[in-house]
Design a protein around this motif. Structure first.
Motif, PDB file in Angstrom:
ATOM      1  N   ARG A 185     -18.332  25.467  40.332  1.00  9.18           N
ATOM      2  CA  ARG A 185     -18.848  26.835  40.465  1.00  9.18           C
ATOM      3  C   ARG A 185     -18.652  27.626  39.181  1.00  9.18           C
ATOM      4  NH1 ARG A 185     -16.715  26.601  45.870  1.00  9.18           N
ATOM      5  NH2 ARG A 185     -14.838  27.654  45.149  1.00  9.18           N
ATOM      6  N   LEU A 186     -17.543  27.400  38.498  1.00  9.84           N
ATOM      7  CA  LEU A 186     -17.280  28.126  37.251  1.00  9.84           C
ATOM      8  C   LEU A 186     -18.310  27.799  36.173  1.00  9.84           C
ATOM      9  CD1 LEU A 186     -13.408  27.980  36.802  1.00  9.84           C
ATOM     10  CD2 LEU A 186     -14.808  30.028  36.938  1.00  9.84           C
ATOM     11  N   THR A 187     -18.767  26.567  36.156  1.00 11.35           N
ATOM     12  CA  THR A 187     -19.666  26.144  35.076  1.00 11.35           C
ATOM     13  C   THR A 187     -21.123  26.051  35.506  1.00 11.35           C
ATOM     14  OG1 THR A 187     -19.157  23.826  35.554  1.00 11.35           O
ATOM     15  CG2 THR A 187     -17.852  24.906  33.827  1.00 11.35           C
ATOM     16  N   ALA A 188     -21.433  26.436  36.740  1.00 12.63           N
ATOM     17  CA  ALA A 188     -22.826  26.410  37.204  1.00 12.63           C
ATOM     18  C   ALA A 188     -23.657  27.350  36.336  1.00 12.63           C
ATOM     19  CB  ALA A 188     -22.901  26.824  38.662  1.00 12.63           C
ATOM     20  N   GLY A 189     -24.774  26.841  35.837  1.00 17.80           N
ATOM     21  CA  GLY A 189     -25.657  27.653  35.018  1.00 17.80           C
ATOM     22  C   GLY A 189     -25.316  27.686  33.545  1.00 17.80           C
ATOM     23  N   HIS A 190     -24.213  27.040  33.149  1.00 15.56           N
ATOM     24  CA  HIS A 190     -23.881  26.977  31.725  1.00 15.56           C
ATOM     25  C   HIS A 190     -24.810  25.989  31.028  1.00 15.56           C
ATOM     26  CE1 HIS A 190     -19.433  28.484  31.895  1.00 15.56           C
ATOM     27  NE2 HIS A 190     -20.245  29.252  32.591  1.00 15.56           N
ATOM     28  N   PRO A 191     -25.031  26.180  29.738  1.00 15.35           N
ATOM     29  CA  PRO A 191     -25.822  25.189  28.995  1.00 15.35           C
ATOM     30  C   PRO A 191     -25.193  23.806  29.119  1.00 15.35           C
ATOM     31  CG  PRO A 191     -25.373  27.126  27.642  1.00 15.35           C
ATOM     32  CD  PRO A 191     -24.568  27.263  28.901  1.00 15.35           C
ATOM     33  N   THR A 192     -26.025  22.781  29.278  1.00 10.98           N
ATOM     34  CA  THR A 192     -25.493  21.425  29.463  1.00 10.98           C
ATOM     35  C   THR A 192     -25.649  20.559  28.225  1.00 10.98           C
ATOM     36  OG1 THR A 192     -27.598  20.737  30.408  1.00 10.98           O
ATOM     37  CG2 THR A 192     -25.890  21.445  31.948  1.00 10.98           C
ATOM     38  N   THR A 193     -26.244  21.059  27.184  1.00 11.76           N
ATOM     39  CA  THR A 193     -26.397  20.281  25.966  1.00 11.76           C
ATOM     40  C   THR A 193     -25.392  20.752  24.923  1.00 11.76           C
ATOM     41  OG1 THR A 193     -28.010  21.767  24.968  1.00 11.76           O
ATOM     42  CG2 THR A 193     -28.869  20.030  26.411  1.00 11.76           C
ATOM     43  N   LEU A 194     -25.166  19.918  23.935  1.00  7.95           N
ATOM     44  CA  LEU A 194     -24.249  20.295  22.856  1.00  7.95           C
ATOM     45  C   LEU A 194     -24.810  21.444  22.029  1.00  7.95           C
ATOM     46  CD1 LEU A 194     -23.096  16.770  21.661  1.00  7.95           C
ATOM     47  CD2 LEU A 194     -21.820  18.405  23.027  1.00  7.95           C
ATOM     48  N   LEU A 195     -26.113  21.635  22.065  1.00  9.79           N
ATOM     49  CA  LEU A 195     -26.734  22.686  21.277  1.00  9.79           C
ATOM     50  C   LEU A 195     -26.753  24.027  22.005  1.00  9.79           C
ATOM     51  CD1 LEU A 195     -29.736  20.651  19.854  1.00  9.79           C
ATOM     52  CD2 LEU A 195     -27.542  21.136  18.764  1.00  9.79           C
ATOM     53  N   GLY A 196     -26.322  24.041  23.277  1.00  8.59           N
ATOM     54  CA  GLY A 196     -26.300  25.278  24.044  1.00  8.59           C
ATOM     55  C   GLY A 196     -25.300  26.258  23.455  1.00  8.59           C
ATOM     56  N   HIS A 197     -25.627  27.517  23.527  1.00  3.39           N
ATOM     57  CA  HIS A 197     -24.735  28.551  22.999  1.00  3.39           C
ATOM     58  C   HIS A 197     -23.972  29.180  24.153  1.00  3.39           C
ATOM     59  CE1 HIS A 197     -26.451  28.229  19.029  1.00  3.39           C
ATOM     60  NE2 HIS A 197     -27.648  28.242  19.598  1.00  3.39           N
ATOM     61  N   PHE A 198     -22.660  29.187  24.044  1.00  2.82           N
ATOM     62  CA  PHE A 198     -21.796  29.732  25.084  1.00  2.82           C
ATOM     63  C   PHE A 198     -21.379  31.148  24.726  1.00  2.82           C
ATOM     64  CE2 PHE A 198     -21.082  25.169  25.659  1.00  2.82           C
ATOM     65  CZ  PHE A 198     -21.142  25.057  27.031  1.00  2.82           C
ATOM     66  N   THR A 199     -21.348  32.012  25.722  1.00  3.63           N
ATOM     67  CA  THR A 199     -20.735  33.323  25.532  1.00  3.63           C
ATOM     68  C   THR A 199     -19.224  33.131  25.605  1.00  3.63           C
ATOM     69  OG1 THR A 199     -20.683  33.845  27.895  1.00  3.63           O
ATOM     70  CG2 THR A 199     -22.702  34.440  26.682  1.00  3.63           C
ATOM     71  N   VAL A 200     -18.492  34.154  25.243  1.00  2.00           N
ATOM     72  CA  VAL A 200     -17.026  34.079  25.327  1.00  2.00           C
ATOM     73  C   VAL A 200     -16.613  33.836  26.781  1.00  2.00           C
ATOM     74  CG1 VAL A 200     -14.882  35.377  25.024  1.00  2.00           C
ATOM     75  CG2 VAL A 200     -16.674  35.503  23.288  1.00  2.00           C
ATOM     76  N   THR A 201     -17.266  34.524  27.709  1.00  2.00           N
ATOM     77  CA  THR A 201     -16.951  34.347  29.123  1.00  2.00           C
ATOM     78  C   THR A 201     -17.229  32.922  29.572  1.00  2.00           C
ATOM     79  OG1 THR A 201     -17.435  36.661  29.570  1.00  2.00           O
ATOM     80  CG2 THR A 201     -17.482  35.155  31.463  1.00  2.00           C
ATOM     81  N   GLN A 202     -18.365  32.365  29.167  1.00  2.00           N
ATOM     82  CA  GLN A 202     -18.691  30.986  29.531  1.00  2.00           C
ATOM     83  C   GLN A 202     -17.682  30.008  28.937  1.00  2.00           C
ATOM     84  OE1 GLN A 202     -22.733  30.952  28.081  1.00  2.00           O
ATOM     85  NE2 GLN A 202     -23.545  30.920  30.169  1.00  2.00           N
ATOM     86  N   GLN A 203     -17.239  30.268  27.714  1.00  2.00           N
ATOM     87  CA  GLN A 203     -16.243  29.399  27.072  1.00  2.00           C
ATOM     88  C   GLN A 203     -14.937  29.422  27.859  1.00  2.00           C
ATOM     89  OE1 GLN A 203     -16.606  27.233  24.588  1.00  2.00           O
ATOM     90  NE2 GLN A 203     -14.487  26.613  24.826  1.00  2.00           N
ATOM     91  N   ARG A 204     -14.494  30.606  28.258  1.00  2.00           N
ATOM     92  CA  ARG A 204     -13.263  30.729  29.051  1.00  2.00           C
ATOM     93  C   ARG A 204     -13.424  30.032  30.410  1.00  2.00           C
ATOM     94  NH1 ARG A 204     -11.582  32.427  24.850  1.00  2.00           N
ATOM     95  NH2 ARG A 204     -10.688  34.421  24.328  1.00  2.00           N
TER      96      ARG A 204
END
Length: 84
Positions: free
Chosen positions: A22-41
């Motif tokens: 649930r925490l990572t649902a919707g996060h980029p799944t590729t290495l090229l995806g850009h994470f927000t600080v919240t997504q990184q945490r």
């Protein structure tokens, strides 16, 4: 270990995995995806939850505390991962 305790620990491990998903649902799944600080945490927390679930499952399979969770005294008694 009793059947009830094994079932409870298995359910706990499953719940940790579900929380991580649930925490990572919707996060980029590729290495090229850009994470927000919240997504990184959230990804870091999900990693900890998945590792916890894996540690519980290892305990259930081996009957021993995983080496990376052992205290120094336990490591002296049971050996290190490379020595065992």
């Amino acid at each position: 270990m009793t059947t009830d305790l094994r079932a409870a620990l298995t359910t706990l491990a499953d719940r940790y995995d579900e929380m991580a998903d649930r925490l990572t649902a919707g996060h980029p799944t590729t290495l090229l995806g850009h994470f927000t600080v919240t997504q990184q945490r959230q990804a870091e927390r999900a990693h900890v939850l998945r590792r916890t679930a894996a540690d519980i499952r290892e305990l259930l399979v081996t009957g021993r505390i995983p080496h990376d969770l052992m205290t120094d005294a336990e490591l002296d008694q049971h050996g290190t991962p490379t020595a065992s």
